[in-house]
Motif scaffolding. Structure first.
Motif, PDB file in Angstrom:
ATOM      1  N   VAL A 127       0.840  -1.196   0.000  1.00  0.00           N
ATOM      2  CA  VAL A 127       0.000   0.000   0.000  1.00  0.00           C
ATOM      3  C   VAL A 127       0.880   1.252   0.000  1.00  0.00           C
ATOM      4  O   VAL A 127       1.584   1.529   0.977  1.00  0.00           O
ATOM      5  N   LEU A 128       0.854   1.991  -1.092  1.00  0.00           N
ATOM      6  CA  LEU A 128       1.586   3.256  -1.162  1.00  0.00           C
ATOM      7  C   LEU A 128       0.628   4.386  -0.779  1.00  0.00           C
ATOM      8  O   LEU A 128      -0.416   4.555  -1.409  1.00  0.00           O
ATOM      9  N   GLY A 129       0.991   5.124   0.265  1.00  0.00           N
ATOM     10  CA  GLY A 129       0.077   6.150   0.791  1.00  0.00           C
ATOM     11  C   GLY A 129      -0.790   5.567   1.894  1.00  0.00           C
ATOM     12  O   GLY A 129      -1.966   5.887   2.015  1.00  0.00           O
ATOM     13  N   ALA A 130      -0.175   4.708   2.725  1.00  0.00           N
ATOM     14  CA  ALA A 130      -0.932   3.955   3.725  1.00  0.00           C
ATOM     15  C   ALA A 130      -1.433   4.828   4.875  1.00  0.00           C
ATOM     16  O   ALA A 130      -2.361   4.447   5.588  1.00  0.00           O
ATOM     17  N   THR A 131      -0.814   6.002   5.069  1.00  0.00           N
ATOM     18  CA  THR A 131      -1.192   6.828   6.214  1.00  0.00           C
ATOM     19  C   THR A 131      -2.294   7.831   5.885  1.00  0.00           C
ATOM     20  O   THR A 131      -2.684   8.631   6.733  1.00  0.00           O
ATOM     21  N   GLY A 132      -2.806   7.808   4.669  1.00  0.00           N
ATOM     22  CA  GLY A 132      -3.870   8.743   4.284  1.00  0.00           C
ATOM     23  C   GLY A 132      -5.251   8.140   4.479  1.00  0.00           C
ATOM     24  O   GLY A 132      -5.409   7.076   5.087  1.00  0.00           O
ATOM     25  N   SER A 133      -6.236   8.826   3.937  1.00  0.00           N
ATOM     26  CA  SER A 133      -7.629   8.423   4.104  1.00  0.00           C
ATOM     27  C   SER A 133      -7.904   7.064   3.430  1.00  0.00           C
ATOM     28  O   SER A 133      -8.467   6.155   4.052  1.00  0.00           O
ATOM     29  N   ILE A 134      -7.481   6.896   2.179  1.00  0.00           N
ATOM     30  CA  ILE A 134      -7.655   5.606   1.500  1.00  0.00           C
ATOM     31  C   ILE A 134      -6.822   4.538   2.216  1.00  0.00           C
ATOM     32  O   ILE A 134      -7.272   3.400   2.425  1.00  0.00           O
ATOM     33  N   GLY A 135      -5.610   4.909   2.629  1.00  0.00           N
ATOM     34  CA  GLY A 135      -4.748   3.981   3.357  1.00  0.00           C
ATOM     35  C   GLY A 135      -5.442   3.447   4.605  1.00  0.00           C
ATOM     36  O   GLY A 135      -5.465   2.241   4.848  1.00  0.00           O
ATOM     37  N   GLU A 136      -6.047   4.332   5.373  1.00  0.00           N
ATOM     38  CA  GLU A 136      -6.719   3.905   6.613  1.00  0.00           C
ATOM     39  C   GLU A 136      -7.897   2.979   6.306  1.00  0.00           C
ATOM     40  O   GLU A 136      -8.123   1.993   7.013  1.00  0.00           O
ATOM     41  N   SER A 137      -8.649   3.298   5.251  1.00  0.00           N
ATOM     42  CA  SER A 137      -9.768   2.411   4.882  1.00  0.00           C
ATOM     43  C   SER A 137      -9.225   1.050   4.450  1.00  0.00           C
ATOM     44  O   SER A 137      -9.848   0.004   4.702  1.00  0.00           O
ATOM     45  N   THR A 138      -8.070   1.049   3.795  1.00  0.00           N
ATOM     46  CA  THR A 138      -7.462  -0.216   3.363  1.00  0.00           C
ATOM     47  C   THR A 138      -7.065  -1.064   4.571  1.00  0.00           C
ATOM     48  O   THR A 138      -7.220  -2.294   4.556  1.00  0.00           O
ATOM     49  N   MET A 139      -6.582  -0.406   5.631  1.00  0.00           N
ATOM     50  CA  MET A 139      -6.208  -1.152   6.838  1.00  0.00           C
ATOM     51  C   MET A 139      -7.448  -1.788   7.481  1.00  0.00           C
ATOM     52  O   MET A 139      -7.398  -2.900   7.987  1.00  0.00           O
ATOM     53  N   ARG A 140      -8.587  -1.086   7.418  1.00  0.00           N
ATOM     54  CA  ARG A 140      -9.839  -1.674   7.935  1.00  0.00           C
ATOM     55  C   ARG A 140     -10.195  -2.929   7.148  1.00  0.00           C
ATOM     56  O   ARG A 140     -10.621  -3.931   7.715  1.00  0.00           O
ATOM     57  N   VAL A 141     -10.011  -2.855   5.811  1.00  0.00           N
ATOM     58  CA  VAL A 141     -10.301  -4.015   4.962  1.00  0.00           C
ATOM     59  C   VAL A 141      -9.368  -5.169   5.326  1.00  0.00           C
ATOM     60  O   VAL A 141      -9.797  -6.318   5.483  1.00  0.00           O
ATOM     61  N   ALA A 142      -8.081  -4.851   5.502  1.00  0.00           N
ATOM     62  CA  ALA A 142      -7.099  -5.900   5.818  1.00  0.00           C
ATOM     63  C   ALA A 142      -7.401  -6.548   7.173  1.00  0.00           C
ATOM     64  O   ALA A 142      -7.272  -7.761   7.332  1.00  0.00           O
ATOM     65  N   ARG A 143      -7.840  -5.738   8.154  1.00  0.00           N
ATOM     66  CA  ARG A 143      -8.184  -6.300   9.476  1.00  0.00           C
ATOM     67  C   ARG A 143      -9.398  -7.215   9.378  1.00  0.00           C
ATOM     68  O   ARG A 143      -9.474  -8.229  10.058  1.00  0.00           O
ATOM     69  N   ALA A 144     -10.350  -6.842   8.505  1.00  0.00           N
ATOM     70  CA  ALA A 144     -11.587  -7.632   8.387  1.00  0.00           C
ATOM     71  C   ALA A 144     -11.354  -8.922   7.600  1.00  0.00           C
ATOM     72  O   ALA A 144     -12.102  -9.885   7.766  1.00  0.00           O
ATOM     73  N   LEU A 145     -10.327  -8.958   6.735  1.00  0.00           N
ATOM     74  CA  LEU A 145     -10.108 -10.128   5.872  1.00  0.00           C
ATOM     75  C   LEU A 145      -8.675 -10.671   5.992  1.00  0.00           C
ATOM     76  O   LEU A 145      -7.937 -10.718   4.994  1.00  0.00           O
ATOM     77  N   PRO A 146      -8.288 -11.103   7.209  1.00  0.00           N
ATOM     78  CA  PRO A 146      -6.905 -11.560   7.394  1.00  0.00           C
ATOM     79  C   PRO A 146      -6.576 -12.820   6.583  1.00  0.00           C
ATOM     80  O   PRO A 146      -5.415 -13.067   6.276  1.00  0.00           O
ATOM     81  N   GLU A 147      -7.599 -13.595   6.196  1.00  0.00           N
ATOM     82  CA  GLU A 147      -7.360 -14.808   5.406  1.00  0.00           C
ATOM     83  C   GLU A 147      -7.065 -14.470   3.940  1.00  0.00           C
ATOM     84  O   GLU A 147      -6.395 -15.219   3.242  1.00  0.00           O
TER      85      GLU A 147
END
Ligand code: NAD
Ligand code: MG
Length: 380
Positions: free
Chosen positions: A8-28
């Protein structure tokens, strides 16, 4: 589905944060193996601790050194070269570009060239060099998956359809905070007012773009490249509730729409897990709570961004890059209090008229046009 290894390039921004939520919800399904952030070192450190498998890329050498001090043994890259290295990590399957502006262009090309699929949130890179990005993807046999909610919606509506049956793409647009404003109101808009978006919570640059409608203008050109469709088949309709994320009209008169809650988690997830669908981070949509869906024509007279984008997208060549760069520089100037709100599109027009047009530009000529446009804006 095999677990996807995601950078994830730009992980600390708004899209980045939403991406982290997705990653937490789908660890598999999703493994985060690369994270970059330019100017929020503290947040990058927190994410690095949460995702211990991730190689990191900080904004500069000093920030990288400080991270290494706190995370002994960890790989920490920095700067533009660091982004390119991160984008081509041998173990990566897919690279999400969520860097605001065009700084993600070279890393995006690098990712495709090294055999990664690309998920693109940064519409600016497709506006500037969409032809180059799509050609590189084709050459490498990789996919470019849209994360922008409108394009992700269209991507879903188009699945399995014969391209020759498409009559037009209909991008929906919330209308932004000034949907009902007058020309006099627009003349005195402050950055604080323009940053207050009615339906989406996003980074500063895209929030201003949503207020001028340049965001939708950029998205028209983004759609032109992502779906290889002529500009005259791309329309915009105002839809204040932001529930229908976009639509496709087919030659027989049928219109297919994609709906979901106003949450970027869904398009991000679909891009990262395509073609799989999973119960993830996005709350279900209850249409009875939404109640009604409204649609109206955009006010092109008050918001010139749409016509300017149509002009740039139709002419092609260097003109979209000029529009994009001039807009980026003008948004910065507006946020810094150096430019009025209508000054944003006035400067875009000036740059589009001033920078020499090249019909079939190389990447270097696109970069030069981008630079020249910024100089026109800065020169006032
Ligand atoms: P943001 O400002 O919140 O975050 C930007 C990220 O990029 C941060 O991690 C920042 O550190 C990094 N960054 C900024 N400039 C950089 C540079 N020069 N080099 C390297 N890294 C840099 O922005 P955002 O709202 O997350 O938007 C990111 C992109 O996604 C934009 O292109 C935007 O148009 C697009 N987008 C955003 C949304 C949204 O809901 N926020 C929706 C659709 C599309
Ligand atoms: Mg969008």
């Amino acid at each position: 589905m095999m677990k996807r290894r995601v950078v994830v390039l730009g992980a600390t921004g708004s899209i980045g944060e939403s991406t982290m939520r997705v990653a937490r919800a789908l660890p598999e399904q999703i493994g985060i193996i690369g994270l970059s952030g330019r100017n929020n070192a503290q947040r990058l450190l927190e994410l690095a601790r949460e995702f211990p498998a991730a190689t990191l890329c900080a904004g500069d050498e000093k920030a990288a050194e400080s991270l290494r001090g706190k995370l002994p043994g960890r790989d920490v890259l920095h700067g533009g070269h660091g982004l390119e290295e991160l984008a081509s990590l041998p173990e990566a399957d897919i690279v999400l570009i969520a860097i605001v502006g065009t700084a993600g262009l070279r890393p995006a090309l690098k990712a495709l060239e090294s055999g990664k699929d690309l998920a693109v949130a940064s519409k600016e890179i497709l506006v500037m060099a969409g032809e180059e990005v799509m050609a590189t993807a084709k050459r490498s046999g990789r996919r470019v998956l849209p994360v922008d909610s409108e394009h992700n919606a269209i991507f879903q509506c188009l699945e399995g359809k014969d391209p020759s049956t498409i009559k037009r793409l209909i991008l929906t647009c919330s209308g932004g905070p000034f949907r009902n404003a007058s020309a006099a109101d627009l003349a005195s808009v402050t950055p604080e007012q323009a940053l207050r978006h009615p339906t989406w919570s996003m980074g500063r640059k895209i929030s201003i773009d949503s207020a001028t409608l340049f965001n939708k203008g950029l998205e028209m050109i983004e759609a032109r490249w992502l779906f290889d469709i002529p500009m005259e088949k791309i329309d915009v309709v105002i839809h204040p509730q932001s529930i229908v994320h976009s639509m496709v009209e087919f030659v027989d008169g049928s219109i297919i729409a994609q709906m979901s809650t106003t949450d970027m988690a869904l398009p991000i997830q679909y891009a990262l897990t395509y073609p799989g669908r999973f119960s993830g981070a996005c709350a279900p949509l209850d249409l009875t709570t939404v109640g009604r869906l409204d649609f109206e024509a955009p006010r092109a007279d008050l918001f010139p961004a749409l016509d300017l984008a149509r002009r740039a997208g139709t002419a092609g060549g260097t003109l979209p890059a000029v529009l994009n760069a001039a807009n980026e520089a003008a948004v910065d100037a507006f946020l810094a209090g150096r430019l009025s709100f209508p000054g944003i599109w006035e400067n875009v027009v000036r740059a589009m008229d001033a920078v020499p047009f090249v019909e079939h530009p190389t990447l270097e000529q696109l970069i030069e046009a981008d630079r020249a446009a910024r100089t026109v804006v800065a020169g006032g």
